[in-house]
Motif scaffolding. Sequence first.
Motif, short mmCIF file in Angstrom:
data_model
loop_
_atom_site.label_atom_id
_atom_site.label_comp_id
_atom_site.label_asym_id
_atom_site.label_seq_id
_atom_site.Cartn_x
_atom_site.Cartn_y
_atom_site.Cartn_z
N ALA A 394 0.84 -1.21 0.00
CA ALA A 394 0.00 0.00 0.00
C ALA A 394 0.87 1.25 0.00
CB ALA A 394 -0.92 -0.01 1.21
N PHE A 395 1.94 1.25 0.78
CA PHE A 395 2.79 2.44 0.90
C PHE A 395 3.52 2.72 -0.41
CE2 PHE A 395 6.96 4.32 1.74
CZ PHE A 395 6.58 5.51 2.36
N PHE A 396 4.15 1.70 -0.98
CA PHE A 396 4.97 1.93 -2.17
C PHE A 396 4.13 2.10 -3.43
CE2 PHE A 396 8.23 0.04 0.61
CZ PHE A 396 9.22 1.00 0.46
N SER A 397 2.91 1.58 -3.43
CA SER A 397 2.05 1.77 -4.61
C SER A 397 1.42 3.15 -4.62
CB SER A 397 0.95 0.71 -4.64
OG SER A 397 0.01 0.93 -3.60
N GLY A 398 1.32 3.77 -3.44
CA GLY A 398 0.69 5.08 -3.36
C GLY A 398 -0.82 5.02 -3.44
N ARG A 399 -1.38 3.83 -3.39
CA ARG A 399 -2.83 3.67 -3.49
C ARG A 399 -3.44 3.51 -2.10
NH1 ARG A 399 -4.10 2.43 -8.81
NH2 ARG A 399 -2.28 1.93 -10.11
N SER A 400 -4.72 3.81 -2.03
CA SER A 400 -5.43 3.68 -0.77
C SER A 400 -5.59 2.21 -0.41
CB SER A 400 -6.80 4.34 -0.85
OG SER A 400 -7.56 4.05 0.30
N ALA A 401 -5.25 1.86 0.82
CA ALA A 401 -5.40 0.48 1.28
C ALA A 401 -6.86 0.13 1.55
CB ALA A 401 -4.57 0.25 2.54
N ASP A 402 -7.73 1.15 1.55
CA ASP A 402 -9.15 0.91 1.82
C ASP A 402 -9.94 0.60 0.55
OD1 ASP A 402 -9.07 1.37 4.62
OD2 ASP A 402 -8.89 3.52 4.22
N GLU A 403 -9.31 0.77 -0.60
CA GLU A 403 -10.07 0.68 -1.85
C GLU A 403 -10.03 -0.74 -2.42
OE1 GLU A 403 -10.19 2.74 -6.28
OE2 GLU A 403 -8.94 3.58 -4.70
N PRO A 404 -11.19 -1.43 -2.45
CA PRO A 404 -11.24 -2.76 -3.06
C PRO A 404 -11.42 -2.64 -4.57
CG PRO A 404 -13.38 -2.22 -2.18
CD PRO A 404 -12.48 -1.04 -1.88
N ASN A 405 -11.30 -3.75 -5.28
CA ASN A 405 -11.71 -3.78 -6.68
C ASN A 405 -12.56 -5.03 -6.89
OD1 ASN A 405 -9.91 -6.02 -7.20
ND2 ASN A 405 -8.23 -4.55 -7.35
N TRP A 406 -12.99 -5.24 -8.12
CA TRP A 406 -13.98 -6.29 -8.34
C TRP A 406 -13.41 -7.69 -8.15
CZ3 TRP A 406 -13.71 -10.02 -12.21
CH2 TRP A 406 -12.78 -9.81 -13.22
N HIS A 407 -12.08 -7.85 -8.20
CA HIS A 407 -11.51 -9.20 -8.06
C HIS A 407 -10.64 -9.37 -6.82
CE1 HIS A 407 -7.79 -7.46 -9.73
NE2 HIS A 407 -8.55 -6.91 -10.65
N HIS A 408 -10.45 -8.33 -6.01
CA HIS A 408 -9.70 -8.44 -4.76
C HIS A 408 -10.39 -7.61 -3.68
CE1 HIS A 408 -6.42 -10.04 -7.20
NE2 HIS A 408 -5.73 -10.30 -6.10
N PHE A 409 -10.36 -8.12 -2.46
CA PHE A 409 -10.74 -7.28 -1.33
C PHE A 409 -9.68 -6.18 -1.18
CE2 PHE A 409 -12.84 -11.30 0.12
CZ PHE A 409 -14.14 -10.80 0.18
N GLY A 410 -10.07 -5.06 -0.57
CA GLY A 410 -9.09 -4.03 -0.28
C GLY A 410 -8.03 -4.55 0.68
N LEU A 411 -6.83 -3.96 0.63
CA LEU A 411 -5.74 -4.44 1.49
C LEU A 411 -6.11 -4.34 2.96
CD1 LEU A 411 -2.61 -3.01 -0.36
CD2 LEU A 411 -3.30 -5.40 -0.17
#
Length: 612
Positions: A394-411
């Motif tokens: 989550a840190f190195f991707s710069g993306r929100s760890a709370d955001e899920p997508n259609w094929h993965h739960f959020g981190l």
Amino acid sequence: MFTNLILIIAVLVSYDYAPESRDLLLSQGKTWHILYLAALFLVVARLRFKNFARRIPQRSKNSNLTILDKLTVQQMLMAVVFFVSCLFLTPLKPFLLEIPIISKIPTLSALLALFMFLGFLIAVWHMAHPMYAKLGQTMVSRREYVRQQVMLVAPILIPWTGFYGVQDILLLIPGASWHGALMSATGQLIYLLVMMTALVLIGPRIVLYFWGCTPVPPGPERDRMEALCQKADFTCAQILRWPLFGGHILTAAVFGIASRFRYVLMTDAMLRMASPDELDAVLSHEIGHAKKKHMLLFLLIVAAMAPAGYLVWSALEIPVLYLSTRFVPMSMEAEQFAWFLNLAQGLFLVTFAVLYLRFVFGYFLRNFERQADLYVYEVLPSALPLVTMFRKIAFFSGRSADEPNWHHFGLNQRIDYILKCESNRLWIDRHNAKVKKSLMILVVVFVGTLVAQGALAWNGFHNRVRLGVTLAALEARPDGMEELDKAPSLLGDMYLAANDIEKAIDAYEKALQIHPDDALTLNNLAWTYATCEKEELQNPKRALELALRAVEISPLPHILDTLAESYYINGMYAQAVETQTRALKMEPDSKNRRIYQEHLDKYLEARDGLQP
């Protein structure tokens, strides 16, 4: 990659239902009009990405990444819309099928169409790259970024091309008995098993070659991973470096089903940035996918989509058939009306495929990922190193760890569940039970689907329902029964589809009394007399008489095909070969050409069998 799967399946289904005749297009577009549609797509996509770029300074990095991801997916979906427009508004498919070699190997036409669609996607990736680079999401060049995106499509294209391409090549081998054996239910089952075995054994090697994977060099990381594999009683062919986008992405994967043909993939970033305990946890997660047979289950879940879609369509087709028969102008030609219904079926199946993959397949993908997370507990005493790895991602991707997508739960969702399991391991059993129950429900639905389809097909039941609905719709039209007299073979066609041969013959004979020179009625009645399975209803001499009259009036390929069959059942094999050869030369449709070729092979065998 999973989004690419949805898009490519949607394009393939659309291509399968696209018109093969220029007369059935929704417009009078020319082949070169594709350039107009492509240019319009590029302009729209360019404007949207430019608009996004102007607003980057106004938003946070997380917001920008979320919006950019959505924008990229939206443009990929727009690529599907524009490409499908090319299929139905321009003679793209007829043009491809007119190429000589493609008429013999139809898979090539679909493959060329896919490459054209890939061109739309390449344009999207080309425009998106500078935005992702500016937000620190990629460190590779634009050219390499696009190349890597194309390579991610390989696991989808290679199996599909192999399965259908090999079948087309096998059908080039002359021999009616060979073609009949291959296309029979038993032959198709054997072919499916052989190709699935080949896919399992050599498919991963081919894909990994395209991806440029190489073995992880000897060293502490490799020794540790091999030791963990032994501890988990896990066998794989090789542990490989995965140069995905230059290896800068923190990710890993397991690829392959059979143990001796299965590979573990690790990016350089994962090998470099994961601590020893975190690397153990990541590898245990991938081992969990293999131990739980997730890749095999992925294939089976996708395979279940087709019968489920056709069953749902079987139910929806009835009101569609009624409404179209009730309100579509009777002046529409039979071929156009059939294609209209075919188009409705195609649109439904595309929609069904997208929804099935998005929600059913996506549901299992998310829960399989969580199941693999929890498998870590079967290898290691704790899954906390996996939690710290997720936080690094989550840190190195710069993306929100709370955001899920259609094929993965959020981190954060995955982290929270692991922490619950740390305090109470019963949550592991609960999730495994949930996955097992979901799979059992899917199996029950799938088996029920097959049984329902068999029941609908049994003794022509579904076709009899279609006949009843069509007649009811015609009776509801003020001009319905009058229009039947203007289309003399329609009632016979409906009875024939319902497998009511006696009524079909009676309807055709009555139609000929009203319109004795109607080529369509002559042809259909001749074919019915020539190919009827009930020997007491066969009439070879009458079939030949009718077919000769039909050819005199309208020497079209399908009527010549009927005449050839009539010659054949009368033992006139040389005439059958000559007539079928004419039909084959005149027919542009690839599917019909394949059928005509099978008929010709049958006639050639019969003719050559009489020669000394």
